[in-house]
Motif scaffolding. Sequence first.
Motif: not given
Length: 153
Positions: A62-76
């Motif tokens: 698990q890398i994050t938890a998103l509420p409504n209207n959110t974003f994130s990113y990951a380097r892969l």
Amino acid sequence: MKFVICLLAVLLSSCASAPKDAATFDMVDIPESGAGESVFVFYRTYTPPAAYDMRISINDKQITALPNNTFSYARLTPGKFKLKISWHPLSGMFSNEQELEIKAGETFFLQLSSSVWMPIGIQLGSDEHAAQNQKSAIEMLRKCCKYVASIEL
């Protein structure tokens, strides 16, 4: 009994949302992808169940938890990876897994969604995760979403 019904109505109608002081898309420095690294940008618009964060895992971490209207990113590292969407047990939602592939030097945008079936048989939301072209995704991210940090893989 009336108290319990009122309490349930309040709890079920609440909404998971980003902190008011969270950064907007234009304030976040998303890294450039390179030959040995790719960037995966994922976001959740307003989707049911609204009261719960959408838990995001990549390759069972698990890398994050998103509420409504959110974003994130990951380097892969380029290649195939397993994306898993899961929810708090009280949400009544099941996990959803999907295998995705990201190419070297690619910035991959994905809009995450969910599927909720009402007792009368009406579907709210969708269980399809839609890959977006960069221009459309950035337009959406500028309109809707605030940043939620994710852990490094």
